[in-house]
Structure formats: structure tokens, C-alpha cells
Design a protein around this motif. Sequence first.
Motif, PDB file in Angstrom:
ATOM      1  N   TYR A  47      32.908 -72.597   9.660  1.00  0.00           N
ATOM      2  CA  TYR A  47      34.294 -72.141   9.551  1.00  0.00           C
ATOM      3  C   TYR A  47      35.132 -73.000  10.497  1.00  0.00           C
ATOM      4  O   TYR A  47      34.812 -73.134  11.671  1.00  0.00           O
ATOM      5  CB  TYR A  47      34.436 -70.665   9.936  1.00  0.00           C
ATOM      6  N   THR A  48      36.230 -73.567   9.970  1.00  0.00           N
ATOM      7  CA  THR A  48      37.083 -74.406  10.803  1.00  0.00           C
ATOM      8  C   THR A  48      38.520 -73.906  10.799  1.00  0.00           C
ATOM      9  O   THR A  48      39.055 -73.528   9.760  1.00  0.00           O
ATOM     10  CB  THR A  48      37.044 -75.874  10.354  1.00  0.00           C
ATOM     11  N   PHE A  49      39.118 -73.915  11.984  1.00  0.00           N
ATOM     12  CA  PHE A  49      40.544 -73.638  12.143  1.00  0.00           C
ATOM     13  C   PHE A  49      41.345 -74.939  12.136  1.00  0.00           C
ATOM     14  O   PHE A  49      42.547 -74.917  12.393  1.00  0.00           O
ATOM     15  CB  PHE A  49      40.810 -72.932  13.479  1.00  0.00           C
ATOM     16  N   ALA A  50      40.713 -76.053  11.876  1.00  0.00           N
ATOM     17  CA  ALA A  50      41.330 -77.361  12.083  1.00  0.00           C
ATOM     18  C   ALA A  50      42.622 -77.546  11.306  1.00  0.00           C
ATOM     19  O   ALA A  50      43.525 -78.246  11.759  1.00  0.00           O
ATOM     20  CB  ALA A  50      40.337 -78.465  11.702  1.00  0.00           C
ATOM     21  N   TYR A  51      42.721 -76.946  10.129  1.00  0.00           N
ATOM     22  CA  TYR A  51      43.874 -77.211   9.275  1.00  0.00           C
ATOM     23  C   TYR A  51      44.997 -76.206   9.434  1.00  0.00           C
ATOM     24  O   TYR A  51      45.973 -76.252   8.681  1.00  0.00           O
ATOM     25  CB  TYR A  51      43.413 -77.250   7.809  1.00  0.00           C
ATOM     26  N   ASP A  52      44.880 -75.297  10.388  1.00  0.00           N
ATOM     27  CA  ASP A  52      45.924 -74.286  10.539  1.00  0.00           C
ATOM     28  C   ASP A  52      46.051 -73.879  12.009  1.00  0.00           C
ATOM     29  O   ASP A  52      45.308 -73.034  12.497  1.00  0.00           O
ATOM     30  CB  ASP A  52      45.610 -73.063   9.676  1.00  0.00           C
ATOM     31  N   MET A  53      47.014 -74.482  12.719  1.00  0.00           N
ATOM     32  CA  MET A  53      47.253 -74.130  14.114  1.00  0.00           C
ATOM     33  C   MET A  53      47.884 -72.750  14.258  1.00  0.00           C
ATOM     34  O   MET A  53      47.889 -72.168  15.343  1.00  0.00           O
ATOM     35  CB  MET A  53      48.169 -75.164  14.767  1.00  0.00           C
ATOM     36  N   THR A  54      48.463 -72.234  13.176  1.00  0.00           N
ATOM     37  CA  THR A  54      49.198 -70.970  13.262  1.00  0.00           C
ATOM     38  C   THR A  54      48.283 -69.769  13.300  1.00  0.00           C
ATOM     39  O   THR A  54      48.681 -68.696  13.749  1.00  0.00           O
ATOM     40  CB  THR A  54      50.150 -70.818  12.062  1.00  0.00           C
ATOM     41  N   LYS A  55      47.067 -69.911  12.823  1.00  0.00           N
ATOM     42  CA  LYS A  55      46.148 -68.773  12.688  1.00  0.00           C
ATOM     43  C   LYS A  55      45.389 -68.555  13.995  1.00  0.00           C
ATOM     44  O   LYS A  55      44.529 -69.340  14.364  1.00  0.00           O
ATOM     45  CB  LYS A  55      45.182 -69.005  11.538  1.00  0.00           C
ATOM     46  N   ALA A  56      45.698 -67.446  14.678  1.00  0.00           N
ATOM     47  CA  ALA A  56      45.044 -67.158  15.946  1.00  0.00           C
ATOM     48  C   ALA A  56      43.725 -66.428  15.755  1.00  0.00           C
ATOM     49  O   ALA A  56      42.799 -66.602  16.547  1.00  0.00           O
ATOM     50  CB  ALA A  56      45.968 -66.326  16.831  1.00  0.00           C
ATOM     51  N   VAL A  57      43.645 -65.608  14.721  1.00  0.00           N
ATOM     52  CA  VAL A  57      42.467 -64.776  14.477  1.00  0.00           C
ATOM     53  C   VAL A  57      42.166 -64.778  12.988  1.00  0.00           C
ATOM     54  O   VAL A  57      43.075 -64.836  12.156  1.00  0.00           O
ATOM     55  CB  VAL A  57      42.696 -63.318  14.952  1.00  0.00           C
ATOM     56  N   ASP A  58      40.888 -64.731  12.655  1.00  0.00           N
ATOM     57  CA  ASP A  58      40.489 -64.587  11.257  1.00  0.00           C
ATOM     58  C   ASP A  58      39.193 -63.778  11.202  1.00  0.00           C
ATOM     59  O   ASP A  58      38.587 -63.480  12.245  1.00  0.00           O
ATOM     60  CB  ASP A  58      40.303 -65.949  10.592  1.00  0.00           C
ATOM     61  N   THR A  59      38.777 -63.422   9.997  1.00  0.00           N
ATOM     62  CA  THR A  59      37.565 -62.628   9.823  1.00  0.00           C
ATOM     63  C   THR A  59      36.647 -63.295   8.815  1.00  0.00           C
ATOM     64  O   THR A  59      37.085 -63.680   7.726  1.00  0.00           O
ATOM     65  CB  THR A  59      37.900 -61.202   9.334  1.00  0.00           C
ATOM     66  N   GLN A 232      60.575 -81.770  32.308  1.00  0.00           N
ATOM     67  CA  GLN A 232      59.678 -82.922  32.377  1.00  0.00           C
ATOM     68  C   GLN A 232      58.547 -82.787  31.362  1.00  0.00           C
ATOM     69  O   GLN A 232      58.162 -83.759  30.711  1.00  0.00           O
ATOM     70  CB  GLN A 232      59.093 -83.066  33.783  1.00  0.00           C
ATOM     71  N   ASN A 233      58.014 -81.593  31.237  1.00  0.00           N
ATOM     72  CA  ASN A 233      56.948 -81.308  30.285  1.00  0.00           C
ATOM     73  C   ASN A 233      57.318 -80.097  29.436  1.00  0.00           C
ATOM     74  O   ASN A 233      57.930 -79.141  29.935  1.00  0.00           O
ATOM     75  CB  ASN A 233      55.633 -81.025  31.013  1.00  0.00           C
ATOM     76  N   TYR A 234      56.915 -80.150  28.185  1.00  0.00           N
ATOM     77  CA  TYR A 234      57.098 -79.038  27.265  1.00  0.00           C
ATOM     78  C   TYR A 234      55.750 -78.707  26.624  1.00  0.00           C
ATOM     79  O   TYR A 234      54.862 -79.573  26.540  1.00  0.00           O
ATOM     80  CB  TYR A 234      58.086 -79.380  26.146  1.00  0.00           C
ATOM     81  N   VAL A 235      55.608 -77.464  26.171  1.00  0.00           N
ATOM     82  CA  VAL A 235      54.464 -77.101  25.330  1.00  0.00           C
ATOM     83  C   VAL A 235      54.986 -76.759  23.948  1.00  0.00           C
ATOM     84  O   VAL A 235      56.007 -76.080  23.803  1.00  0.00           O
ATOM     85  CB  VAL A 235      53.666 -75.917  25.919  1.00  0.00           C
ATOM     86  N   PHE A 236      54.281 -77.264  22.957  1.00  0.00           N
ATOM     87  CA  PHE A 236      54.628 -77.087  21.552  1.00  0.00           C
ATOM     88  C   PHE A 236      53.602 -76.154  20.939  1.00  0.00           C
ATOM     89  O   PHE A 236      52.400 -76.408  21.039  1.00  0.00           O
ATOM     90  CB  PHE A 236      54.595 -78.456  20.862  1.00  0.00           C
ATOM     91  N   TYR A 237      54.042 -75.057  20.324  1.00  0.00           N
ATOM     92  CA  TYR A 237      53.097 -74.072  19.798  1.00  0.00           C
ATOM     93  C   TYR A 237      53.743 -73.238  18.706  1.00  0.00           C
ATOM     94  O   TYR A 237      54.979 -73.191  18.583  1.00  0.00           O
ATOM     95  CB  TYR A 237      52.609 -73.146  20.923  1.00  0.00           C
ATOM     96  N   HIS A 238      52.909 -72.580  17.928  1.00  0.00           N
ATOM     97  CA  HIS A 238      53.380 -71.648  16.912  1.00  0.00           C
ATOM     98  C   HIS A 238      53.453 -70.262  17.523  1.00  0.00           C
ATOM     99  O   HIS A 238      52.600 -69.887  18.339  1.00  0.00           O
ATOM    100  CB  HIS A 238      52.430 -71.638  15.706  1.00  0.00           C
ATOM    101  N   VAL A 239      54.467 -69.478  17.129  1.00  0.00           N
ATOM    102  CA  VAL A 239      54.681 -68.171  17.752  1.00  0.00           C
ATOM    103  C   VAL A 239      53.506 -67.220  17.534  1.00  0.00           C
ATOM    104  O   VAL A 239      53.294 -66.306  18.340  1.00  0.00           O
ATOM    105  CB  VAL A 239      55.984 -67.521  17.217  1.00  0.00           C
ATOM    106  N   ASP A 240      52.730 -67.424  16.476  1.00  0.00           N
ATOM    107  CA  ASP A 240      51.590 -66.547  16.216  1.00  0.00           C
ATOM    108  C   ASP A 240      50.343 -66.946  16.982  1.00  0.00           C
ATOM    109  O   ASP A 240      49.368 -66.192  17.012  1.00  0.00           O
ATOM    110  CB  ASP A 240      51.263 -66.524  14.709  1.00  0.00           C
ATOM    111  N   ASN A 241      50.360 -68.136  17.562  1.00  0.00           N
ATOM    112  CA  ASN A 241      49.178 -68.602  18.294  1.00  0.00           C
ATOM    113  C   ASN A 241      49.601 -69.398  19.525  1.00  0.00           C
ATOM    114  O   ASN A 241      49.387 -70.611  19.610  1.00  0.00           O
ATOM    115  CB  ASN A 241      48.293 -69.456  17.380  1.00  0.00           C
TER     116      ASN A 241
END
Length: 268
Positions: A47-59, A232-241
Motif C-alpha cells: 500500500y502506497t501513499f505516494a500519489y496522494d499527500m492529502t490523505k492522512a489516514v486510510d484503511t 525565511q522558511n515556509y512549510v507547504f502542506y495540505h490542510v487534511d495532512n
Amino acid sequence: MKYTTFLIMSFGMSMFFSCKKVSVMTYDQPANIYFDLTAADRDSMVYTFAYDMTKAVDTVFLPVKLMGYRDEKSRSFQAYIEKDSSTAQAEIHYDKLKPDYPLMEGAGQTFLPIIIHNVKDLETHAVSLIIKLQESPDFGIENKDLIRARIILSAQLEQPQWWSMWLDNYSRVKHQLFLLVTEQRTLSMQSLDAPKNLYFANLLLMMLNDPFKWVQDHPEKDYKLESNDGGQNYVFYHVDNPNRTILLRKNAGSGKYFFIDETGKEVR
């Protein structure tokens, strides 16, 4: 004629005495359960999360099947994680299993839910999780070859063959941004597709040149850029993860911002 009658009578008596010797077999063992998986999946289900940074949890749902009589009442089965053979960590990569799981009345099969988490360390290495069914008051585990399942968890991207044809300077971070911006998992290697593929490559280039504008222009994507040090630095992320981030850093010489890849280099 008398001879024929004697043979028939002898055969009938023989059958009578033979039948008396047969005992009625009863099924007095508990019903058994097993994982209804192919040999390949039982040994290594990826199982890979590689293609979806937005998904924090799965089953992951492992199919559990009954071997034996169905019952008109609800029963429960049990499973456990073989920790000594697993590299995944409880409450980090997966949720701990419940004490038992139901098999509803009259059912011949069900699913064992394994809740898994998309955490940042999966981007650099995979972890394994070995799950086994175990004997319970309601169910036995007669065939021990069928009660084991192994899940490989990953979020690691690999450079595809087509990458160097349309893009350069591969990194996993750049690949993640490509997937996000273009919504394409693959590009063809046909020269006739050059206009379309170069269009997708240009979408990524525009985002890399001005990520702040991209976030502003795509509110529907639900991505954020946040700084805790005055810019100087920022973090880039999806609100769900929010735990899976990409660093955006200001280049002191040029004053331009660059995403930083997994090796610490600027994404260009």
C-alpha cells in the motif's frame, strides 16, 4: 433360479451388516477462519501513499472467510500484530487492533480493518506490518498457512522512465509537486504527445517559480504556506495532512524561494 435368489439375499444381508458397522460422523470442532488472499498478497501486499499527500489516514480491509458451519448468531474473531517481525510502529504507522471483531449472524465472510497513517518517514523508507488471525472461543485456525497477511506501507516515489524525456533534475519532492500540479501520474514517451506533455511540464515550472501565487490561485486544492520565522522558511502542506510537509526556503543570494528536496537541495 434358486442360485440367483441366494446371491441377492446374500448381498442384502452383507449390506445390512456393513451398514450397522458405520458410525455417524459429527462436526464437533469450532468453525475455522482464514485470510481469503492469494499467495502473493498474503506474502506482500503493498500500500502506497505516494500519489496522494492529502490523505492522512486510510484503511486496508483484509478479507476474512469462514470455513465451517454458519451460525444464526453473531460471533467474533481475534487477530494480532506480530511485532517482532514487523517494522511498522503502533500509533505511528497504524492503529492498534481491537480485542475482537464481529462476524455477523449467517455470514460466511467479513473484513478485518487495518487503519494506517501517512507519515513523513514513509517517503524515505517502507515499513512492514504482519497481521495474524488467532484462535478464539468462536473460531479455530486449522490451516496456519492461511492466517498470516503482510502489508508493506510506503509513500516513496521512484523516478519513472518518462521523466528525463520531459523534465530534468529528478527528486521525490519534485515528483510530488508534479503530481499535485498536473494531476497526471504518467506521461507518454511518444513524440506526437510533445505539446501536451510540455504543457504539463510548464505547469510545474510556473508553480516552482511562484508557489505563493499558485496557492492563492488554487484555493480549491486546500494547500497552505506558513512561516514561523518571519518569512525565511515556509512549510507547504495540505490542510487534511499537516504532518506531511515540504520545506520552502528563501535563497539569500537571489531572494527567490525554492522548495527543498529530500537531499537538502533546491528544487529547480
